[in-house]
Write an enzyme that holds these catalytic residues in place. Structure first.
Site, PDB file in Angstrom:
ATOM      1  CB  SER A 236      -0.221  -1.996  -5.743  1.00  0.00           C
ATOM      2  OG  SER A 236       0.297  -3.256  -6.048  1.00  0.00           O
ATOM      3  CG  ASP A 463       7.010  -0.979  -8.146  1.00  0.00           C
ATOM      4  OD1 ASP A 463       6.923  -2.138  -7.694  1.00  0.00           O
ATOM      5  OD2 ASP A 463       6.192  -0.078  -7.895  1.00  0.00           O
ATOM      6  CG  HIS A 493       4.956  -1.813  -4.508  1.00  0.00           C
ATOM      7  ND1 HIS A 493       4.784  -1.869  -5.880  1.00  0.00           N
ATOM      8  CD2 HIS A 493       3.768  -2.208  -3.967  1.00  0.00           C
ATOM      9  CE1 HIS A 493       3.554  -2.279  -6.155  1.00  0.00           C
ATOM     10  NE2 HIS A 493       2.918  -2.486  -5.010  1.00  0.00           N
TER      11      HIS A 493
END
Length: 524
Positions: A236, A463, A493
């Protein structure tokens, strides 16, 4: 929701999406520094030795809880602190401590080096994060020391603090999608108080918590850990941090993985709009799964549109009248939307989302409020970690854009078109840094890294928080011959922690054996 599951979900959350943008020594083991200090700082820092000791329980800013349990198969986690300059433009000046955690490689005879993790946020504690995911990385621990850290401003690393726990309860219960001028003033005043609280409690640190300084910290960490190259696993926001590191230190990149990739070309508005679309896509997929299960699904509606109309109607009713939540706290529209978003970070949490929506329809908002608390870093005892304060501080010092509430309001049409459920929240969140006391740095980060070793970039088509398109943008921005694209056709995610065997085989083959997969490989 189980505590461990909540912690894992919160760690992977890109928490700026809704709320935050609204705004030990001891031991006798020491790691020898490398022979050359490289570009990062003064010799006294590059030559420092880390004193590793058993890890204490997490601090309040890290989220509290017990000390990390034993490693899979036995063995203990070790913790230490790294001294780094507060201001990298003045490396001879004041220093701060960064908290580190380590799990030694199982096979010392075949050890490659350290594998440094950043789990995202920004604002997530790596010192608590790495033990939470320990089982997922046991294969990698065969040949790496697994290392993570609390970046500057986070957890034990000179944490940014803004408001007290009771004040945060009130702040997160506010209406972040104002319907009239009075509600807009209320929101603006609250954002001003939040920013003032950050400046009062953490003012000297605020200009220095940005991503470029964190990247320089990682290069110092590499040297002090004794590694010629930085081997890296970024998730991320960790992909953005990794990209900035590769730009600054391309010759120092070892084997690196970017998973759940932030689009490096997106500014504040494009990033928020992309997330609105990403969360809407994830909600569509959740609703379609509900439809496919027929009578097994407890939500009303026989189509995706009908289920999502039920959700928007529920949120509209909460805007008018919050319902019972936990204790004396009620579930507001803001917290419900936040809770829905949190549950979309992993398909594992879809069952909680279904249960929470069904319960809220019956007047019980406890589960959705619990999900929202997880995203905001609130423990069951009412204390907050500093994940959201750090998130706001890092985002606001990184990005130059300063949207007023009025400018955010002008853009709501595009956001509502992108997502009937999340559009308003993402649109209003553009004004999150409008009251911030420190100016921003860039329109978007530079991640071009000519001369870097190959970086494996993994995008997930489902995602919600870092939409799939960001992976291709990162590959292009890294430059020819650097970014290697791998696609995972899945939900949630990130990809590696989905436990998809194809993804894990490709990632493990690269990190452990240096086998670079063919760019364009598709798993799922």
């Amino acid at each position: 929701m189980p505590t461990s599951a909540a912690r894992r979900a919160a760690l992977l959350a890109v928490t700026a999406v809704l709320l935050a943008a609204g705004c030990s020594d001891g031991g006798d083991d020491a790691t020898e520094p490398p022979k050359e200090s490289g570009p990062s700082g003064r010799p006294a820092l590059t030559a420092q030795k880390l004193s590793w000791a058993p890890c204490p329980p997490p601090s309040a800013a890290e989220g509290g809880g017990p000390a990390p349990s034993a490693l899979p198969g036995g063995g203990s986690w070790e913790c230490s602190f790294l001294q780094t300059p507060l201001d990298w433009s003045k490396p001879e000046g004041e220093t701060i401590e960064l908290a580190l955690i380590r799990a030694r490689a199982r096979d010392a005879s075949r050890r490659i080096g350290s594998l440094v993790f950043n789990f995202g946020g920004p604002g997530g504690s790596g010192v608590t994060g790495l033990p939470s995911f320990a089982e997922d990385y046991e294969t990698l621990r065969g040949r790496y020391d697994l290392v993570s850290f609390d970046p500057r401003g986070v957890g034990r690393s000179d944490p940014v603090e803004c408001l007290g726990d009771k004040e945060l309860d009130a702040y997160y219960a506010l209406d972040f999608t104002p319907d009239d001028a009075a509600e807009e003033r209320t929101l603006s005043d609250a954002q001003k108080r939040y920013a003032a609280g950050c400046e009062k409690d953490s003012g000297p640190s605020l200009p220095h918590v940005g991503t470029e300084n964190a990247a320089r910290d990682m290069d110092l960490m590499r040297q002090v850990l004794g590694d010629e190259k930085l081997h890296y696993f970024g998730i991320s926001y960790g992909t953005e941090l990794g990209g900035v590191y590769a730009h600054l230190f391309p010759k120092n990149v070892g084997r690196a993985l970017f998973d759940a990739v932030v689009d490096p070309e997106a500014g504040v508005e494009d990033g928020a709009l992309g997330q609105a679309k990403g969360f809407q896509l994830a909600l569509d997929n959740f609703a379609q799964d509900c439809v496919d299960r027929g009578d097994e699904c407890t939500l009303p509606g026989s189509s995706v549109a009908e289920i999502e109309t039920f959700i928007t109607d529920l949120l509209a009713s909460l805007d008018k009248k919050p319902i019972a939540g936990i204790g004396d706290r009620k579930l507001t529209q803001t917290q419900a939307t936040n809770g829905i978003a949190q549950a979309l970070y992993s398909k594992e949490f879809w069952t909680y989302l279904e249960q929470g929506l069904d319960a809220a329809d019956g007047g019980d908002g406890a589960l959705l409020l619990s999900l929202s608390d997880s995203m905001n870093g609130r423990s069951q005892n009412g204390s907050y970690s500093n994940i959201q304060a750090a998130n706001a501080a890092i985002n606001c010092v990184d990005f130059k854009e300063r949207y007023t509430l009025g400018q955010a309001k002008e853009r709501l049409g595009e956001f509502r078109e992108a997502s009937p459920v999340f559009g308003d929240f993402m649109g209003w969140s553009l004004a999150g840094c409008s009251q911030w006391p420190v100016p921003g740095t860039w329109e978007h980060p530079d991640v071009s890294a000519p001369g870097s070793a190959p970086i494996l970039v993994v995008g997930n088509t489902g995602d919600p928080a870092t939409p799939y398109e960001g992976a291709r943008a990162m590959v292009n921005a890294l430059g020819k011959g650097v970014g290697v694209e791998l696609t995972y056709e899945g939900e949630g995610h990130g990809a590696y922690n989905s436990k998809d065997t194809c993804v894990q085989r490709a990632v493990d083959g690269y990190l452990l054996n240096g086998r670079v997969p063919k760019s364009g490989t598709v798993c799922g």
